[in-house]
Design a protein around this motif. Structure first.
Motif, PDB file in Angstrom:
ATOM      1  N   UNK A 207     -27.701   6.383 -50.305  1.00 36.53           N
ATOM      2  CA  UNK A 207     -28.123   5.118 -50.897  1.00 36.53           C
ATOM      3  C   UNK A 207     -26.944   4.299 -52.301  1.00 36.53           C
ATOM      4  N   UNK A 208     -26.544   4.983 -52.619  1.00 38.58           N
ATOM      5  CA  UNK A 208     -25.021   4.542 -53.145  1.00 38.58           C
ATOM      6  C   UNK A 208     -24.671   3.614 -52.964  1.00 38.58           C
ATOM      7  N   UNK A 212     -24.491  -0.543 -53.610  1.00 42.76           N
ATOM      8  CA  UNK A 212     -23.133  -0.839 -54.047  1.00 42.76           C
ATOM      9  C   UNK A 212     -22.596  -1.686 -52.992  1.00 42.76           C
ATOM     10  N   UNK A 213     -23.158  -2.161 -51.913  1.00 38.94           N
ATOM     11  CA  UNK A 213     -22.898  -3.387 -50.946  1.00 38.94           C
ATOM     12  C   UNK A 213     -23.957  -4.281 -50.718  1.00 38.94           C
ATOM     13  N   UNK A 214     -25.156  -3.865 -51.152  1.00 39.05           N
ATOM     14  CA  UNK A 214     -26.120  -4.722 -50.709  1.00 39.05           C
ATOM     15  C   UNK A 214     -26.564  -4.570 -48.992  1.00 39.05           C
ATOM     16  N   UNK A 218     -30.085   0.370 -41.906  1.00 39.16           N
ATOM     17  CA  UNK A 218     -29.643   0.254 -40.963  1.00 39.16           C
ATOM     18  C   UNK A 218     -27.730   0.556 -40.810  1.00 39.16           C
ATOM     19  N   UNK A 219     -26.627  -0.364 -41.894  1.00 35.42           N
ATOM     20  CA  UNK A 219     -25.859  -0.569 -41.909  1.00 35.42           C
ATOM     21  C   UNK A 219     -25.491   0.525 -42.363  1.00 35.42           C
ATOM     22  N   UNK A 220     -26.576   1.090 -42.766  1.00 31.44           N
ATOM     23  CA  UNK A 220     -25.328   2.169 -43.237  1.00 31.44           C
ATOM     24  C   UNK A 220     -25.420   3.167 -42.719  1.00 31.44           C
ATOM     25  N   UNK A 221     -26.909   3.563 -41.554  1.00 33.09           N
ATOM     26  CA  UNK A 221     -26.498   5.239 -40.308  1.00 33.09           C
ATOM     27  C   UNK A 221     -25.161   4.715 -40.343  1.00 33.09           C
TER      28      UNK A 221
END
Length: 283
Positions: A207-208, A212-214, A218-221
């Motif tokens: 979540x952080x 921070x990146x917007x 999907x991209x975080x996973x």
């Protein structure tokens, strides 16, 4: 009472007890007999970090369900409500819960796999399954973001089973360190358990990263899956092999451990267990 089964384990225990009697005790102010070197601490820390990273979805399931709902997974359950909604979160919790129960049921062969192939193999296999499960969850999330959630939402419980089973299998690599840290068995087991608690912070880290990146979930996973993938070579290099485990056990105990048979022999084990219970009742 007479012993008919488990005699090897009894002999190993007796030999360990005799070896403990003969082990010299360090005097006050002297270096402990079984001290842990800096290299061993670094090795232990590396394995602990890899296992924490590959802990799957189960520790942070409640937070992951909320993140999946925000991404639109199972959004069709909201009907006239805005996404996310209560029915959507309830559906996600149910699907992830089903995956959790199935993965716990599949935990039965983990110990057998460890005995047959050793900590290095099961640790690597477990991390690989975690990567596969996270990638499948990533597909479901990208599909939800693009508006085609109904065709891929079935991946959520299926991927949860793979991910959580892989994380449980991966954690067994810690048991291969028992004989490499004699006198610190409780610490090894505690660190193995701690990976579960600490990994509950992973969805908060995702979540952080998103804040921070917007980037969307999907991209975080996907980044999460790539981090676990990068940890697989470290697990392979740092975790002892089965032969290392047996050799170290022999050095500590003074006698070799019996090598496990490369077969399950379930019927034979059940017969021996039944015979032991009958003998115990008769005695």
């Amino acid at each position: 009472k007479r012993l008919s089964v488990g005699s090897d384990e009894w002999l190993a225990a007796m030999a360990a007890e005799e070896a403990a009697k003969d082990t010299p005790v360090a005097a006050a102010g002297e270096k402990p007999v079984h001290s842990i070197s800096l290299r061993q601490w670094l090795r232990l820390a590396g394995i602990w970090l890899c296992c924490t990273l590959a802990a799957g979805l189960l520790p942070g399931q409640a937070v992951f369900a909320s993140l999946f709902a925000d991404a639109g997974v199972y959004g069709q359950t909201c009907k006239k409500e805005d996404v996310p909604c209560d029915s959507q979160v309830a559906m996600l919790n149910m699907m992830l819960g089903i995956g959790m129960m199935l993965s716990i049921g599949l935990q039965i062969p983990n110990g057998i796999l460890f005995d047959l192939y050793g900590g290095r193999t099961v640790g690597t296999m477990g991390s690989s399954l975690v990567v596969l499960g996270l990638l499948l969850e990533t597909v479901a999330i990208f599909s939800a973001v693009s508006g085609t959630d109904q065709s891929t939402n079935w991946l959520v419980p299926f991927a949860a089973v793979i991910t959580d089973f892989g994380s449980m299998l991966n954690s067994y690599c810690f048991f291969s360190l028992i004989w490499h840290y004699p006198g610190s068995t409780t610490m090894i087991l505690s660190l193995s358990t701690a990976t579960y608690q600490v990994s509950a912070l992973l969805p908060l880290a995702l979540q952080a990263l998103m804040d921070c990146t917007g980037l969307h979930l999907g991209w975080a996973m996907l980044a999460f899956a790539l981090c676990v993938l990068a940890s697989i070579p470290a697990i392979w290099l740092l975790t002892p092999t089965q032969q290392d485990y047996l050799d170290q056990a022999q050095e500590v105990l003074g006698i070799p451990l019996p090598k496990p048979k490369v077969s399950f022999d379930i019927c034979d084990k059940l017969k021996k267990g039944y015979a032991a219970v009958r003998m115990d009742l008769r005695d």
